[in-house]
Each structure stands twice: as C-alpha cells, then as structure tokens.
Design a protein around this motif. Structure first.
Motif, PDB file in Angstrom:
ATOM      1  N   LYS A 155      13.902   2.672   7.096  1.00 18.17           N
ATOM      2  CA  LYS A 155      14.866   3.502   7.820  1.00 18.17           C
ATOM      3  C   LYS A 155      15.624   4.347   6.796  1.00 18.17           C
ATOM      4  O   LYS A 155      16.244   3.811   5.877  1.00 18.17           O
ATOM      5  CB  LYS A 155      15.858   2.643   8.614  1.00 18.17           C
ATOM      6  N   ASP A 156      15.544   5.663   6.957  1.00 21.68           N
ATOM      7  CA  ASP A 156      16.285   6.599   6.100  1.00 21.68           C
ATOM      8  C   ASP A 156      16.055   6.320   4.618  1.00 21.68           C
ATOM      9  O   ASP A 156      16.984   6.144   3.827  1.00 21.68           O
ATOM     10  CB  ASP A 156      17.779   6.568   6.439  1.00 21.68           C
ATOM     11  N   GLU A 157      14.776   6.316   4.228  1.00 24.78           N
ATOM     12  CA  GLU A 157      14.369   6.056   2.840  1.00 24.78           C
ATOM     13  C   GLU A 157      13.655   7.279   2.244  1.00 24.78           C
ATOM     14  O   GLU A 157      12.907   7.137   1.265  1.00 24.78           O
ATOM     15  CB  GLU A 157      13.426   4.847   2.777  1.00 24.78           C
ATOM     16  N   ALA A 158      13.888   8.465   2.815  1.00 24.76           N
ATOM     17  CA  ALA A 158      13.134   9.656   2.392  1.00 24.76           C
ATOM     18  C   ALA A 158      13.141   9.902   0.883  1.00 24.76           C
ATOM     19  O   ALA A 158      12.103  10.259   0.318  1.00 24.76           O
ATOM     20  CB  ALA A 158      13.633  10.898   3.137  1.00 24.76           C
ATOM     21  N   PRO A 159      14.266   9.708   0.174  1.00 23.06           N
ATOM     22  CA  PRO A 159      14.257   9.999  -1.264  1.00 23.06           C
ATOM     23  C   PRO A 159      13.323   9.092  -2.067  1.00 23.06           C
ATOM     24  O   PRO A 159      12.995   9.410  -3.212  1.00 23.06           O
ATOM     25  CB  PRO A 159      15.710   9.773  -1.687  1.00 23.06           C
ATOM     26  N   TYR A 160      12.903   7.967  -1.472  1.00 20.25           N
ATOM     27  CA  TYR A 160      12.159   6.954  -2.224  1.00 20.25           C
ATOM     28  C   TYR A 160      10.710   6.787  -1.771  1.00 20.25           C
ATOM     29  O   TYR A 160       9.914   6.175  -2.476  1.00 20.25           O
ATOM     30  CB  TYR A 160      12.865   5.595  -2.096  1.00 20.25           C
ATOM     31  N   LEU A 161      10.381   7.303  -0.602  1.00 25.26           N
ATOM     32  CA  LEU A 161       9.083   6.992   0.012  1.00 25.26           C
ATOM     33  C   LEU A 161       7.892   7.408  -0.851  1.00 25.26           C
ATOM     34  O   LEU A 161       6.962   6.624  -1.045  1.00 25.26           O
ATOM     35  CB  LEU A 161       8.977   7.669   1.383  1.00 25.26           C
ATOM     36  N   LEU A 162       7.911   8.625  -1.359  1.00 30.29           N
ATOM     37  CA  LEU A 162       6.715   9.125  -2.046  1.00 30.29           C
ATOM     38  C   LEU A 162       6.490   8.412  -3.379  1.00 30.29           C
ATOM     39  O   LEU A 162       5.345   8.123  -3.743  1.00 30.29           O
ATOM     40  CB  LEU A 162       6.785  10.643  -2.233  1.00 30.29           C
ATOM     41  N   GLU A 163       7.557   8.120  -4.098  1.00 36.81           N
ATOM     42  CA  GLU A 163       7.398   7.362  -5.346  1.00 36.81           C
ATOM     43  C   GLU A 163       6.806   5.983  -5.065  1.00 36.81           C
ATOM     44  O   GLU A 163       5.892   5.523  -5.757  1.00 36.81           O
ATOM     45  CB  GLU A 163       8.736   7.212  -6.075  1.00 36.81           C
ATOM     46  N   TRP A 164       7.341   5.328  -4.044  1.00 35.43           N
ATOM     47  CA  TRP A 164       6.880   3.978  -3.679  1.00 35.43           C
ATOM     48  C   TRP A 164       5.414   3.989  -3.257  1.00 35.43           C
ATOM     49  O   TRP A 164       4.626   3.146  -3.678  1.00 35.43           O
ATOM     50  CB  TRP A 164       7.787   3.463  -2.566  1.00 35.43           C
ATOM     51  N   LEU A 165       5.028   4.992  -2.446  1.00 32.35           N
ATOM     52  CA  LEU A 165       3.628   5.125  -2.033  1.00 32.35           C
ATOM     53  C   LEU A 165       2.725   5.417  -3.228  1.00 32.35           C
ATOM     54  O   LEU A 165       1.669   4.804  -3.394  1.00 32.35           O
ATOM     55  CB  LEU A 165       3.487   6.243  -0.998  1.00 32.35           C
ATOM     56  N   ALA A 166       3.143   6.362  -4.069  1.00 30.48           N
ATOM     57  CA  ALA A 166       2.333   6.743  -5.230  1.00 30.48           C
ATOM     58  C   ALA A 166       2.142   5.561  -6.166  1.00 30.48           C
ATOM     59  O   ALA A 166       1.032   5.322  -6.666  1.00 30.48           O
ATOM     60  CB  ALA A 166       2.992   7.902  -5.973  1.00 30.48           C
ATOM     61  N   PHE A 167       3.206   4.812  -6.395  1.00 29.55           N
ATOM     62  CA  PHE A 167       3.111   3.675  -7.306  1.00 29.55           C
ATOM     63  C   PHE A 167       2.094   2.661  -6.800  1.00 29.55           C
ATOM     64  O   PHE A 167       1.212   2.218  -7.547  1.00 29.55           O
ATOM     65  CB  PHE A 167       4.479   3.006  -7.489  1.00 29.55           C
ATOM     66  N   HIS A 168       2.204   2.294  -5.535  1.00 32.20           N
ATOM     67  CA  HIS A 168       1.325   1.239  -5.026  1.00 32.20           C
ATOM     68  C   HIS A 168      -0.114   1.730  -4.841  1.00 32.20           C
ATOM     69  O   HIS A 168      -1.059   0.959  -5.008  1.00 32.20           O
ATOM     70  CB  HIS A 168       1.916   0.643  -3.746  1.00 32.20           C
ATOM     71  N   LYS A 169      -0.274   3.014  -4.537  1.00 33.05           N
ATOM     72  CA  LYS A 169      -1.641   3.558  -4.514  1.00 33.05           C
ATOM     73  C   LYS A 169      -2.250   3.500  -5.915  1.00 33.05           C
ATOM     74  O   LYS A 169      -3.421   3.154  -6.100  1.00 33.05           O
ATOM     75  CB  LYS A 169      -1.616   5.003  -3.998  1.00 33.05           C
ATOM     76  N   MET A 170      -1.420   3.798  -6.914  1.00 26.22           N
ATOM     77  CA  MET A 170      -1.859   3.801  -8.309  1.00 26.22           C
ATOM     78  C   MET A 170      -2.325   2.412  -8.765  1.00 26.22           C
ATOM     79  O   MET A 170      -3.272   2.302  -9.548  1.00 26.22           O
ATOM     80  CB  MET A 170      -0.675   4.264  -9.180  1.00 26.22           C
ATOM     81  N   ILE A 171      -1.707   1.358  -8.252  1.00 22.27           N
ATOM     82  CA  ILE A 171      -2.109   0.008  -8.687  1.00 22.27           C
ATOM     83  C   ILE A 171      -3.196  -0.602  -7.792  1.00 22.27           C
ATOM     84  O   ILE A 171      -3.561  -1.756  -7.978  1.00 22.27           O
ATOM     85  CB  ILE A 171      -0.905  -0.955  -8.802  1.00 22.27           C
ATOM     86  N   GLY A 172      -3.687   0.169  -6.802  1.00 20.13           N
ATOM     87  CA  GLY A 172      -4.872  -0.285  -6.085  1.00 20.13           C
ATOM     88  C   GLY A 172      -4.720  -0.581  -4.613  1.00 20.13           C
ATOM     89  O   GLY A 172      -5.652  -1.085  -3.985  1.00 20.13           O
ATOM     90  N   VAL A 173      -3.558  -0.255  -4.014  1.00 19.50           N
ATOM     91  CA  VAL A 173      -3.389  -0.461  -2.571  1.00 19.50           C
ATOM     92  C   VAL A 173      -4.138   0.657  -1.833  1.00 19.50           C
ATOM     93  O   VAL A 173      -4.038   1.831  -2.187  1.00 19.50           O
ATOM     94  CB  VAL A 173      -1.898  -0.467  -2.187  1.00 19.50           C
ATOM     95  N   ASP A 174      -4.881   0.269  -0.789  1.00 18.33           N
ATOM     96  CA  ASP A 174      -5.699   1.240  -0.048  1.00 18.33           C
ATOM     97  C   ASP A 174      -4.932   1.948   1.061  1.00 18.33           C
ATOM     98  O   ASP A 174      -5.066   3.156   1.248  1.00 18.33           O
ATOM     99  CB  ASP A 174      -6.908   0.535   0.589  1.00 18.33           C
ATOM    100  N   LEU A 175      -4.183   1.178   1.825  1.00 18.39           N
ATOM    101  CA  LEU A 175      -3.535   1.761   3.003  1.00 18.39           C
ATOM    102  C   LEU A 175      -2.171   1.137   3.234  1.00 18.39           C
ATOM    103  O   LEU A 175      -1.936  -0.033   2.909  1.00 18.39           O
ATOM    104  CB  LEU A 175      -4.404   1.553   4.252  1.00 18.39           C
ATOM    105  N   PHE A 176      -1.275   1.940   3.811  1.00 17.75           N
ATOM    106  CA  PHE A 176       0.089   1.516   4.109  1.00 17.75           C
ATOM    107  C   PHE A 176       0.307   1.616   5.618  1.00 17.75           C
ATOM    108  O   PHE A 176       0.067   2.675   6.204  1.00 17.75           O
ATOM    109  CB  PHE A 176       1.089   2.421   3.394  1.00 17.75           C
ATOM    110  N   VAL A 177       0.714   0.526   6.223  1.00 11.05           N
ATOM    111  CA  VAL A 177       1.081   0.536   7.638  1.00 11.05           C
ATOM    112  C   VAL A 177       2.598   0.454   7.673  1.00 11.05           C
ATOM    113  O   VAL A 177       3.198  -0.569   7.338  1.00 11.05           O
ATOM    114  CB  VAL A 177       0.431  -0.625   8.408  1.00 11.05           C
ATOM    115  N   LEU A 178       3.225   1.589   8.054  1.00 13.34           N
ATOM    116  CA  LEU A 178       4.668   1.760   7.892  1.00 13.34           C
ATOM    117  C   LEU A 178       5.332   1.935   9.246  1.00 13.34           C
ATOM    118  O   LEU A 178       4.926   2.782  10.055  1.00 13.34           O
ATOM    119  CB  LEU A 178       4.942   2.982   7.012  1.00 13.34           C
TER     120      LEU A 178
END
Length: 263
Positions: free
Chosen positions: A12-35
């Motif tokens: 909820k209201d995490e816009a400033p952080y969402l893309l960094e968090w997604l990029a980081f976890h994609k970078m370490i091998g996560v395939d998909l995010f159910v948000l």
C-alpha cells in the motif's frame, strides 16, 4: 524442468520503493511476483505496469483490512500451483544471498531436498543517520543494523515449497506445510515465527524496517498489512539506538541493480 520461484507480497502506497524491490529480486533469480495492491493512492501499480517488470508481475486489487493473510490465502488457492517455491515477504524486506548472487543456486542445495520450507532470518536495519528520505537506493542508503544476535533478528520469513503448503494460519511469518522445516544451514528447526537463535548463513533477509524518520512517520500513518494496531511509539528510537553495526554487503549488488533499473 527448472524450478519456478515466486514472491507473494501485499503493498500500500509503496511507489518510491516498488521498482528497486522488483529489480533486486529479479536480479537474484525470482521469476514472478504476485502483488496485492491494498488500496494504494500513489500510482504504484501503474508504475509497475509501465516498467520493464510488468511481464514479471501479476497485480491484484485487494481491499481487505487488514489484508495480508487473506491475500496469502488467495495466492495459495489460485497461484501457488504455478510455482515450485514461493517467498512471502514485505516491500521493506530484501532476500540476501550470502556470498553468492542467486537464490536459485541456493535452492538447488541438496541440504534442502527433504524440507518443505526454509526459514530466512531478519537482519533489522535502522535509519542510518537519515532524518529525511534520502535520494538513491534503499540498499545503499541504509547500511546500519542491529547486532546479529539481537532478539528482533530471531524473527523469520518463509520460503515455501508450494506443493507442500497446506494452510495459511494466523501469522505472515510461517505456514503449515506437510513436511519438515529447516533454517538456511539445512538444519531441522521448529516452525516458529521467532526462532530460539539466529541463522544468518547462506541467505537472510535485510529488513529495512524504519528507513528515515520521515519515512517511518509515513509508514505509521499508512498502517500495517497484518494488523489494525498501530506501530508502537518507541519502535523507531529503539531501532535507531541499537542499529550501530555497519553492514555494506548489499552494496555489491548496486551496479547490477542500477543497470537493471536503467533498462
């Protein structure tokens, strides 16, 4: 067939952080995010849809208050079967491989073969001297944490083998699974949200709990995903006082993270 790894999270209201968090976890091998978007008003979901991570994210509007556990139950019923592993974490939590750079490599360890879920201990980070929200990345701005063996770091989050997930219970930290539970060393442990000792080997969670004083005040106003109770008045000062250990291990990911965000 290669294991598929998901993260399930509510925001909820995490816009400033969402893309960094997604990029980081994609970078370490996560395939998909159910948000699960829990009534955001800051355009975070549109930010994801307009980004290069759109194809890796399933966005679901979720109005329950508190909504975390019901969102997890929805994931269990409708999405868990699409994946081999699922982590249930928050937007202020980053799964950190210790030494290596891939959660996928870690999950291939023979030590985990007989286990249904792996418990990842927190390392709780504080404001690191910031009163106002700083520019730049969360993982580079907040580098001071509480000591390894501090009580708060005995909290865990779960990385679950989805075929063994039986039930989402009364806590977002641990779940009912059909097989045994281990720590990141591959040792059998009791499935408790707070462990008797910490285990920070192989993988852990950097929990950027307070961030700056300004961000903490916003977090308190926004409310929690797992409870209608507010955060306590003294939490910020307690974490700030304890968070004296300089921990810059996450900085090794920053060049790749910036490149992924720029793309």
């Amino acid at each position: 067939m290669m294991d598929k790894i998901a993260i399930c999270a509510i925001f909820k209201d995490e816009a400033p952080y969402l893309l960094e968090w997604l990029a980081f976890h994609k970078m370490i091998g996560v395939d998909l995010f159910v948000l699960y978007d829990n009534g955001s008003t800051d355009g975070g979901a549109d930010l994801i849809r307009g980004s290069s991570f759109a194809r890796n994210a399933t966005l679901i509007e979720w109005s329950d208050r508190p909504g975390q556990l019901s969102a997890y139950r929805h994931f269990h019923e409708y999405h868990a079967g699409d994946f081999t592993w699922a982590a249930f974490i928050d937007l202020d939590e980053f799964i950190m491989p210790v030494g290596g750079s891939s959660i996928r490599e870690i999950l291939m360890r023979k030590a985990y073969d007989k286990y249904s879920d792996i418990l990842l201990n927190w390392l709780v980070f504080g404001p690191s001297g910031h009163a106002k929200k700083p520019n730049g990345l969360t993982v580079e701005n907040f580098t001071r944490r509480i000591p390894d063996d501090a009580e708060a770091n005995r909290h865990v989050k779960s990385l679950v083998r989805t075929k063994d997930l039986m039930r989402i219970g009364s806590t977002p930290h641990i779940f009912d699974c059909s097989g045994p539970t281990c720590n990141t060393r591959g040792e059998t442990v009791m499935s408790h949200a707070v462990q008797p000792t910490t285990c920070h080997e192989v993988a852990l969670i950097n929990h950027y709990f307070t961030k700056s004083r300004e961000e903490w005040n916003f977090k308190r106003q926004r409310g929690r995903g797992d409870s209608l109770d507010p955060y306590g008045d003294r939490i910020f000062s307690d974490v700030e006082r304890q968070a004296t250990v300089e921990d810059t291990r996450a900085l090794r990911f920053v060049p790749r993270l910036r490149a992924l965000l720029a793309a």
